[in-house]
Design an enzyme around this catalytic site. Sequence first.
Site, PDB file in Angstrom:
ATOM      1  NE  ARG A   1      -3.882  -2.162   2.334  1.00 22.07           N
ATOM      2  CZ  ARG A   1      -5.044  -2.204   1.715  1.00 22.07           C
ATOM      3  NH1 ARG A   1      -5.433  -1.145   1.012  1.00 22.07           N
ATOM      4  NH2 ARG A   1      -5.817  -3.269   1.783  1.00 22.07           N
TER       5      ARG A   1
ATOM      6  CG  HIS B   1     -13.020  -0.072  -0.262  1.00 26.72           C
ATOM      7  ND1 HIS B   1     -12.242  -0.803   0.598  1.00 26.72           N
ATOM      8  CD2 HIS B   1     -13.794   0.745   0.510  1.00 26.72           C
ATOM      9  CE1 HIS B   1     -12.524  -0.452   1.848  1.00 26.72           C
ATOM     10  NE2 HIS B   1     -13.460   0.468   1.821  1.00 26.72           N
TER      11      HIS B   1
ATOM     12  NE  ARG C   1     -10.223   2.067  -0.725  1.00 23.90           N
ATOM     13  CZ  ARG C   1     -10.202   1.975   0.594  1.00 23.90           C
ATOM     14  NH1 ARG C   1     -10.832   2.866   1.331  1.00 23.90           N
ATOM     15  NH2 ARG C   1      -9.529   1.005   1.182  1.00 23.90           N
TER      16      ARG C   1
ATOM     17  CG  HIS D   1      -6.103   0.406  -2.816  1.00 21.28           C
ATOM     18  ND1 HIS D   1      -5.588  -0.863  -2.668  1.00 21.28           N
ATOM     19  CD2 HIS D   1      -7.278   0.406  -2.155  1.00 21.28           C
ATOM     20  CE1 HIS D   1      -6.412  -1.593  -1.938  1.00 21.28           C
ATOM     21  NE2 HIS D   1      -7.447  -0.849  -1.612  1.00 21.28           N
TER      22      HIS D   1
END
EC number: 3.1.3.9
Length: 355
Positions: free
Chosen positions: A79, A115, A168, A174
Site C-alpha cells: 500500500r 473496495h 482510494r 491503494h
Amino acid sequence: MDFLHRNEVLIIQHLQKDYRACYDFLNFMSTVGDPRNIFSIYFPLWFHLNQTVGTKMIWVAVIGDWFNLIFKWILFGHRPYWWVQETQIYPNRSSPCLEQFPTTCETGPGSPSGHAMGSSCVWYVMVTAALSHTVTRMDKFSIILHRLTWSFLWSLFWLIQISVCISRVFIATHFPHQVILGVIGGMLVAEAFEHIPGIQTATLRTYLKTNLFLFLFALGFYLLLRLLNIDLLWSVPIAKKWCANLDWIHIDTTPLAGLVRNLGVLFGLGFAINSEMFLRSCRGENGYKPSFRVLCAGTSLATLQLYHFVKIPTHQEHLFYVLSFCKSASIPLTVVALIPYCVHMFMKPREKKIK
C-alpha cells in the site's frame, strides 16, 4: 514494480495536492465502495425489491471478496502509505510525504483493491438487473428507451467506479493499478454469476457446503504457505509501523476479518432463505404485495443502521472473529426472515378486520 510504484506515487501526490478541497466527497465515495455497505444498504433494498437480484448480490459479493482475499495473498501488494517508507529506491531517505487520513490505514495487502472490486461487482449486478426489465416490447419506442437507459446506467456505473477508485488512491491506501485490477476482477465475478442460475434454488446443504469449501480452501492455502515460511499476515505489522495514528488501525481491516464476515453472511442467508419464517412471509400471499415489500425494506434499512452501534470487543482476536461471524450471520437472518415475518404477522390481523 518499484518503477511503477514510483510513478504512481507522483499521481497520488498530485491528487492530494490538487483535490484536497474534495476530501469530503472522496471520503464519501470510499464509503460507497466499502464491502460492508453491500450487506447493510444495497442488499436489504434489492432483496425486497427483487429476491432473485438480492440473493445474487450476496453470492457475488461473498465470492468476489473471497477471490479478492486469495489474490491479495498471492500478489503481496504493498500500500502506498507504507511503501514509500519501506522502499530503498529513494536516495538519502528522501521519501515523498503522503498525507494519511482516518480511512488510510488498511492492514491487509493492497492488490487488488477490495473496495473497487466489491463496488464494481455489486453495481454490475444492479445495472444488469435494471436493464433486464427495460425491454418488454420490440417496437421502435421501446428499443430507443432501452438504449437511452442502457447509456445512462452504464455511464452511472463507470462514474461511480472511477470516483471510488480515485478516492482510494487519494487517501494513499491503494496504487492506481490496484484499483483497476479490483474493478476488472469484480466485473468478471459478477458476469460469471450471470450464467449460474442455480443460486436461486440453492438448498441449505448447498450453502453449508459452499461455506465449508471457502473456509477450508482459505485455511489450507494459509497453512500451506506458512509451512513454506511465507507469512500471509506480513502486512499487519508494517501497517501498524507506518500508520500516522494507531487509532486508525482497525482489526476489521485484516484479511481474516473479511473472510469471517463473508462466511457469516452466506451462512445466515442460507438459513434465512430455507427458514419457515421466510416461506410464510416472503413466499406467502403477502410477499407479492408492494406495501409488504416497501415496509420490509424500510424496516430492514432502519434496523441494520442500529448494527453500527453494536461494537464487538477487539481485545481478544479469537473472540472478535467469533462475534463478527455471529453478527454478520444475523444480518441476512434479520432482513430475509425475522423482519418479513414480523411484518407479515402485523398485516395479518388488519386483513382479518377488513374482511
